[in-house]
Design a protein around this motif. Sequence first.
Motif, PDB file in Angstrom:
ATOM      1  N   ARG A  12      46.778  36.170  37.397  1.00  0.00           N
ATOM      2  CA  ARG A  12      45.533  35.695  38.004  1.00  0.00           C
ATOM      3  C   ARG A  12      44.897  34.588  37.174  1.00  0.00           C
ATOM      4  O   ARG A  12      44.384  33.613  37.707  1.00  0.00           O
ATOM      5  CB  ARG A  12      44.567  36.854  38.182  1.00  0.00           C
ATOM      6  N   GLU A  13      44.922  34.698  35.859  1.00  0.00           N
ATOM      7  CA  GLU A  13      44.322  33.678  35.002  1.00  0.00           C
ATOM      8  C   GLU A  13      45.130  32.388  35.004  1.00  0.00           C
ATOM      9  O   GLU A  13      44.583  31.324  34.797  1.00  0.00           O
ATOM     10  CB  GLU A  13      44.180  34.190  33.573  1.00  0.00           C
ATOM     11  N   ARG A  16      44.805  28.490  37.845  1.00  0.00           N
ATOM     12  CA  ARG A  16      43.576  27.730  37.717  1.00  0.00           C
ATOM     13  C   ARG A  16      43.868  26.240  37.537  1.00  0.00           C
ATOM     14  O   ARG A  16      43.637  25.682  36.476  1.00  0.00           O
ATOM     15  CB  ARG A  16      42.771  28.217  36.522  1.00  0.00           C
ATOM     16  N   GLY A  51      43.814  34.055  45.497  1.00  0.00           N
ATOM     17  CA  GLY A  51      43.301  34.257  44.145  1.00  0.00           C
ATOM     18  C   GLY A  51      43.457  33.046  43.244  1.00  0.00           C
ATOM     19  O   GLY A  51      43.355  33.156  42.027  1.00  0.00           O
ATOM     20  N   THR A  53      42.077  29.389  42.000  1.00  0.00           N
ATOM     21  CA  THR A  53      40.888  28.543  41.974  1.00  0.00           C
ATOM     22  C   THR A  53      41.310  27.113  41.669  1.00  0.00           C
ATOM     23  O   THR A  53      42.259  26.881  40.925  1.00  0.00           O
ATOM     24  CB  THR A  53      39.872  29.014  40.911  1.00  0.00           C
ATOM     25  N   THR A 100      39.789  27.361  33.160  1.00  0.00           N
ATOM     26  CA  THR A 100      41.117  27.979  33.213  1.00  0.00           C
ATOM     27  C   THR A 100      41.112  29.406  32.676  1.00  0.00           C
ATOM     28  O   THR A 100      42.157  30.030  32.582  1.00  0.00           O
ATOM     29  CB  THR A 100      42.148  27.134  32.434  1.00  0.00           C
ATOM     30  N   SER A 101      39.937  29.917  32.358  1.00  0.00           N
ATOM     31  CA  SER A 101      39.833  31.279  31.840  1.00  0.00           C
ATOM     32  C   SER A 101      39.443  32.254  32.950  1.00  0.00           C
ATOM     33  O   SER A 101      39.026  31.863  34.032  1.00  0.00           O
ATOM     34  CB  SER A 101      38.772  31.350  30.730  1.00  0.00           C
ATOM     35  N   GLY A 102      39.552  33.511  32.649  1.00  0.00           N
ATOM     36  CA  GLY A 102      39.128  34.548  33.575  1.00  0.00           C
ATOM     37  C   GLY A 102      37.633  34.551  33.829  1.00  0.00           C
ATOM     38  O   GLY A 102      37.174  35.054  34.859  1.00  0.00           O
ATOM     39  N   ASP A 103      36.850  33.983  32.918  1.00  0.00           N
ATOM     40  CA  ASP A 103      35.400  33.915  33.104  1.00  0.00           C
ATOM     41  C   ASP A 103      35.011  33.039  34.293  1.00  0.00           C
ATOM     42  O   ASP A 103      33.899  33.153  34.807  1.00  0.00           O
ATOM     43  CB  ASP A 103      34.719  33.365  31.844  1.00  0.00           C
ATOM     44  N   SER A 105      36.670  33.006  37.210  1.00  0.00           N
ATOM     45  CA  SER A 105      37.481  33.500  38.327  1.00  0.00           C
ATOM     46  C   SER A 105      36.800  33.367  39.686  1.00  0.00           C
ATOM     47  O   SER A 105      37.470  33.432  40.717  1.00  0.00           O
ATOM     48  CB  SER A 105      37.873  34.961  38.090  1.00  0.00           C
ATOM     49  N   TYR A 106      35.496  33.130  39.722  1.00  0.00           N
ATOM     50  CA  TYR A 106      34.782  32.987  40.998  1.00  0.00           C
ATOM     51  C   TYR A 106      34.287  31.554  41.197  1.00  0.00           C
ATOM     52  O   TYR A 106      33.547  31.261  42.124  1.00  0.00           O
ATOM     53  CB  TYR A 106      33.612  33.973  41.052  1.00  0.00           C
ATOM     54  N   THR A 108      35.262  27.911  42.228  1.00  0.00           N
ATOM     55  CA  THR A 108      36.333  27.160  42.877  1.00  0.00           C
ATOM     56  C   THR A 108      35.750  26.058  43.754  1.00  0.00           C
ATOM     57  O   THR A 108      34.627  26.173  44.252  1.00  0.00           O
ATOM     58  CB  THR A 108      37.265  28.085  43.693  1.00  0.00           C
TER      59      THR A 108
END
Length: 126
Positions: A12-13, A16, A51, A53, A100-103, A105-106, A108
């Motif tokens: 998921r990460e 990006r 999923g 971004t 590009t980090s999980g932080d 993730s929302y 986009t």
Amino acid sequence: MCSSTTSPRTARERKRPTGERSTSPTRSPPPSKAGLGGLTRSLAVEVARRGVTVNAVAPGLVETDLTRELAHFESSVRRGVPMGRPASLHEVAACVRFLTSGDASYVTGQTINVDGGLAAMALSID
């Protein structure tokens, strides 16, 4: 135009992609910059359900070895950039690292201006 992280992270990460474009203090961006913004938004909508971004980074004036050699660079930056200084490479990279980090993730379909206020100045002219 786009890149993704290559470090060993979760699937998921890694999804990006981040484009980069520059900004200028004008009322409207040149067609190529506007095109990248449109492409960023279109791709973001297209792949969001998977999923993934898609975002763009728009750096303004960035201090580099080349810009340090230009005698007029520092005075023009102080006059033209609201923050009165160029960005460092680290500051631009930090924005890309965040996207590009999980932080992020929302986050986009966005173009993030790392330009010391140049884009805001262009908007205030209208």
